[in-house]
Design an enzyme around this catalytic site. Structure first.
Site, mmCIF file in Angstrom:
data_model
loop_
_atom_site.group_PDB
_atom_site.id
_atom_site.type_symbol
_atom_site.label_atom_id
_atom_site.label_comp_id
_atom_site.label_asym_id
_atom_site.label_seq_id
_atom_site.Cartn_x
_atom_site.Cartn_y
_atom_site.Cartn_z
ATOM 1 N N GLU A 1 0.909 -1.283 0.123
ATOM 2 C CA GLU A 1 -0.052 0.085 -0.098
ATOM 3 C C GLU A 1 0.851 1.236 -0.104
ATOM 4 O O GLU A 1 0.593 2.267 -0.684
ATOM 5 C CB GLU A 1 -0.874 0.086 1.015
ATOM 6 C CG GLU A 1 -2.212 -0.997 1.049
ATOM 7 C CD GLU A 1 -1.767 -2.360 1.494
ATOM 8 O OE1 GLU A 1 -0.772 -2.654 1.850
ATOM 9 O OE2 GLU A 1 -2.706 -3.107 1.352
ATOM 10 N N GLN B 1 -8.058 -2.401 -1.074
ATOM 11 C CA GLN B 1 -8.777 -3.344 -0.895
ATOM 12 C C GLN B 1 -9.731 -3.335 0.194
ATOM 13 O O GLN B 1 -10.906 -3.826 0.093
ATOM 14 C CB GLN B 1 -7.950 -4.724 -0.835
ATOM 15 C CG GLN B 1 -8.830 -6.047 -1.244
ATOM 16 C CD GLN B 1 -7.996 -6.976 -1.662
ATOM 17 O OE1 GLN B 1 -7.463 -7.665 -1.021
ATOM 18 N NE2 GLN B 1 -8.012 -7.350 -3.063
ATOM 19 N N PHE B 2 -9.357 -2.682 1.219
ATOM 20 C CA PHE B 2 -10.192 -2.577 2.409
ATOM 21 C C PHE B 2 -9.432 -1.089 2.979
ATOM 22 O O PHE B 2 -8.392 -0.978 2.973
ATOM 23 C CB PHE B 2 -10.384 -3.335 3.599
ATOM 24 C CG PHE B 2 -10.941 -4.783 3.317
ATOM 25 C CD1 PHE B 2 -12.348 -4.750 3.648
ATOM 26 C CD2 PHE B 2 -10.575 -5.869 2.411
ATOM 27 C CE1 PHE B 2 -13.156 -6.021 3.323
ATOM 28 C CE2 PHE B 2 -11.325 -6.916 2.192
ATOM 29 C CZ PHE B 2 -12.571 -7.026 2.687
ATOM 30 N N ALA B 3 -10.503 -0.260 3.453
ATOM 31 C CA ALA B 3 -9.971 0.808 4.011
ATOM 32 C C ALA B 3 -9.082 0.816 5.215
ATOM 33 O O ALA B 3 -7.992 1.408 5.457
ATOM 34 C CB ALA B 3 -11.118 1.688 4.584
ATOM 35 N N ASP B 4 -9.301 -0.333 5.954
ATOM 36 C CA ASP B 4 -8.346 -0.651 7.035
ATOM 37 C C ASP B 4 -7.003 -0.654 6.418
ATOM 38 O O ASP B 4 -5.793 -0.500 7.083
ATOM 39 C CB ASP B 4 -8.754 -2.194 7.609
ATOM 40 C CG ASP B 4 -10.327 -2.187 7.949
ATOM 41 O OD1 ASP B 4 -11.070 -1.932 6.776
ATOM 42 O OD2 ASP B 4 -10.390 -2.560 8.837
ATOM 43 N N PHE B 5 -6.623 -1.227 5.198
ATOM 44 C CA PHE B 5 -5.442 -1.426 4.934
ATOM 45 C C PHE B 5 -4.780 0.069 4.440
ATOM 46 O O PHE B 5 -3.366 -0.223 4.231
ATOM 47 C CB PHE B 5 -5.208 -2.634 3.625
ATOM 48 C CG PHE B 5 -5.936 -3.772 3.960
ATOM 49 C CD1 PHE B 5 -6.016 -4.216 5.246
ATOM 50 C CD2 PHE B 5 -6.356 -4.527 3.233
ATOM 51 C CE1 PHE B 5 -6.758 -5.457 5.811
ATOM 52 C CE2 PHE B 5 -6.916 -5.958 3.473
ATOM 53 C CZ PHE B 5 -7.008 -6.261 4.596
ATOM 54 N N HIS C 1 -11.674 -5.528 9.103
ATOM 55 C CA HIS C 1 -12.016 -5.264 7.825
ATOM 56 C C HIS C 1 -13.586 -4.525 7.677
ATOM 57 O O HIS C 1 -14.372 -4.729 7.156
ATOM 58 C CB HIS C 1 -12.659 -6.662 7.093
ATOM 59 C CG HIS C 1 -11.239 -7.560 6.790
ATOM 60 N ND1 HIS C 1 -10.392 -8.062 7.490
ATOM 61 C CD2 HIS C 1 -10.931 -7.637 5.579
ATOM 62 C CE1 HIS C 1 -9.567 -8.921 6.908
ATOM 63 N NE2 HIS C 1 -9.893 -8.637 5.596
#
Lengths: 346, 321
Positions: free
Chosen positions: B58, B80-84, B125
């Site tokens: 990222e 892929q997910f905001a978390d990442f 996630h």
């Protein structure tokens, strides 16, 4: 094996090497004088914030800056005054940024080594080490989208930056995308005060190249001619489509991390070891030894470039500082999306 | 023909790619696979060479987007997910967000964050990242709540010369449908009155707008008129529309799916309290998720975030003050 000048090069090639070496030496000399002036201004409390010199790293730095050309992209780090000048950064940019002139490229908003001209391919570093390499990758990806050919990108880091996740991600990304990237690692034996023994455990930093699937090169960072040959070769390899190149130069930083650092952690034995040679003196010996330059010319250049720095500093001293009342105070370029003042009280 | 929120995001990217050769998409699995949520379905086939799979990096994804933007491109990065995005956080807040201010060279990067809770997502996630990005100068943060906004705001995000954090809600992806793509767009930076009312203002954004609308419908049956303000863009925050609504109702409840400490709801309440104190007939209130990581189990998850029921209870309390 490192190519050598003596390897029976044809006359025209020798003449080109001579011209390149002399040009590089002049940039090194100018960078050293600028550094010494900055250190003096710092000691006289004429500079706010840190001062970071490139002493001992000029040969490696200039080799990358000079091997790149207009249309390439360059992300220097904190000890790349020589490389910046060789790439085309005006001497005034550095002095104005250090001295807080509103006429500098950063206009008082950012300081010292955090300067650049993105539109001219010179990227302004942020403080987070390793973070500029992927930005160079992005410029190179864009150039590929735009159909540009034969361009290359260079990024300088130190041994400390090789421990960051950003370095790993970016070098791997460049390898996957087969980008014409050259990463030059100045292994100056310390990241601030931390020795390389606490930075990495591989035998040699260049061993990492194989892991990433990129070409690796090593060189003696105090030897200008070797730096020019190896870094220049790596840049040409990248430009020719042979993928990313990792160049590791061994040398010693001949100053503190900043001018506030006395570098007492560097042992006397290391200072007097071959790593501790001053690349400027090595270059002078090498150039005069080959008959490419004489003592009188060196002395004339020293006087000329010393005066160049003095004149530039005198000019910057007279320039206006930034004015908080005229400052725009917005971080967005899109006017309609700027937030207004937070409350009537302010 | 009905279209989902997710399909609208896909269509917006297709239009951006078709209209502007400077646009490209870069992210994990976005190429021939079409993305983890299928937001880039078939785009790699329709636009060869312009929808690129990225390594799981990222930091490098965002860093290279900044470089490409400086070189005149308009990259869209899919996290892929905001978390990442926390792995790319440094490049977002220190590189992209500072670039224009430092150099006067704009940095038009769009970073798509699939965010917010779905039952079963768990701590890594489900996160809401809008507040942390809004905190940093130099970023625009969009949180579309409707299919129409998801489409038009994403097109606008790509066209804007500044870095945009585009928060697209995972629950809305397939739950929200519209009759078709919009032909008109309301500009980013302007909030919308989603439902007019005179007794209480509920300010919400993204998925919480729909919870607020359900509450408004429920309370209408009790004779209370709730006005729902959809922020649409949390930064810049449309303080004027919020203040005008509070001037009409005298009561404010701000609802967010994010954690309670600081954040968008705190900012809204702070602004109304400091700039519109005289408009208020009762203390301004807010409702957020609980101050823990987002739990996995549906029973815990449903109690962690504000629900229509919790919002209705808070609204009734506020109306009694």
């Amino acid at each position: 094996m490192v190519p050598t000048i003596e390897s029976a090069a044809p006359v025209e090639k020798l003449s080109r090497l001579r011209e390149e070496a002399l040009r590089a030496y002049r940039w090194m000399l100018l960078a050293r004088f600028a550094d010494e002036k900055l250190a003096s201004l710092f000691r006289g409390a004429k500079i706010v914030g840190g001062v970071f010199l490139g002493k001992g790293q000029e040969a490696l730095s200039v080799a990358l800056g000079q091997s790149l050309r207009r249309g390439d992209v360059f992300a220097p780090l904190i000890r790349d005054g020589a490389g910046r000048l060789a790439f085309g950064e005006p001497l005034l940019d550095g002095l104005r940024t250090y001295m807080g002139s509103s006429l500098g490229p950063m206009r008082g908003r950012d300081a010292n080594v955090h300067r650049g001209r993105p539109k001219e391919g010179l990227l302004p570093m942020i403080s987070h080490l390793g973070a500029m390499i992927s930005v160079v990758n992005g410029v190179l990806m864009a150039r590929r989208f735009q159909g540009a050919r034969n361009c290359a990108g260079g990024a300088c880091v130190g041994d400390g930056a090789t421990s960051t996740g950003a370095f790993h991600e970016a070098l791997n990304q460049a390898a996957v995308e087969k980008l014409p990237l050259v990463v030059v690692v100045a292994n100056n034996q310390f990241a601030y005060s931390t020795p390389t023994s606490k930075q990495f455990a591989c035998q040699h930093l260049v061993d990492k190249a194989e892991g990433y699937g990129v070409a690796g090169h090593v060189l003696d960072g105090a030897d200008l001619l070797e730096c020019l040959a190896v870094v220049g070769g790596a840049v040409e390899d990248a430009r020719a489509g042979r993928g990313p190149q990792l160049v590791v130069g061994s040398l010693l930083r001949l100053c503190g991390h900043s001018e506030a650092d006395t570098a007492g952690y560097v042992s006397a034995s290391l200072r007097t070891s071959p790593l501790g040679r001053d690349c400027l003196r090595v270059a002078e010996a090498s150039l005069t030894g080959r008959g490419w330059l004489d003592e009188a010319s060196i002395e004339a250049w020293r006087r000329e470039l010393h005066q160049t720095v003095e004149d530039a500093v005198d000019q910057v001293r007279r320039e206006p500082p930034p004015d908080p009342y005229r400052e725009e105070w917005t971080a967005l370029s899109t006017e309609r999306l700027r937030e207004g003042p937070p409350s009537p009280a302010s | 023909m009905s279209i989902t929120y997710l399909e609208a995001i896909r269509e917006a990217q297709a239009k951006a790619l078709a209209d502007d050769p400077r646009v490209f998409i870069y992210g994990q699995d976005v190429g021939s696979f079409g993305g983890a949520f299928k937001a880039t379905k078939n785009l790699a086939q329709e636009f060869p060479g312009r929808v690129l799979d990225a390594p799981i990096s990222e930091d490098a994804m965002v860093g290279s987007a900044v470089g490409a933007a400086l070189q005149g491109m308009r990259p869209i990065i899919e996290m892929q997910f905001a978390d990442f995005s926390t792995v790319g956080f440094n490049q977002i807040v220190n590189q992209a967000a500072t670039m224009y201010w430092r150099t006067q060279v704009p940095c038009p990067v769009t970073i798509r964050l699939p965010f917010g809770g779905l039952s079963g997502g768990g701590p890594f996630h489900s996160q809401c990242m809008e507040a942390i990005y809004a905190h940093y100068p130099g970023l625009v943060v969009m949180t579309p709540a409707t299919v129409e906004d998801a489409y038009s705001m994403l097109i606008e995000a790509v066209a804007i010369d500044d870095p945009v954090i585009f928060c697209e809600h995972k629950y809305l992806y397939n739950h929200l449908k519209a009759e078709g793509l919009p032909t008109e767009a309301m500009p980013a930076g302007k909030a919308r009155i989603s439902r007019a009312g005179r007794d209480l203002t509920i300010v919400a954004y993204s998925a919480m707008v729909h919870e607020a609308l359900a509450v408004a419908e429920e309370l209408a049956g009790e004779g209370t008129e709730v006005e729902v303000v959809d922020l649409r863009t949390v930064k810049p925050l449309d303080t004027d529309t919020i203040m005008a609504s509070v001037a009409r109702t005298g009561r404010l409840l701000c609802v967010g799916e994010a954690w309670p400490w600081g954040g968008v709801t705190a900012e809204v309440v702070a602004r109304v309290a400091s700039e519109g104190f005289g408009l208020l007939d009762a203390p301004p209130m807010r409702l957020n998720a609980k101050d823990t990581p987002v739990p996995y189990h549906p029973n815990l998850w449903a109690a962690h975030r504000p629900t229509a029921r919790a919002i209705a209870a808070a609204a009734r309390n506020l109306l009694r003050l």
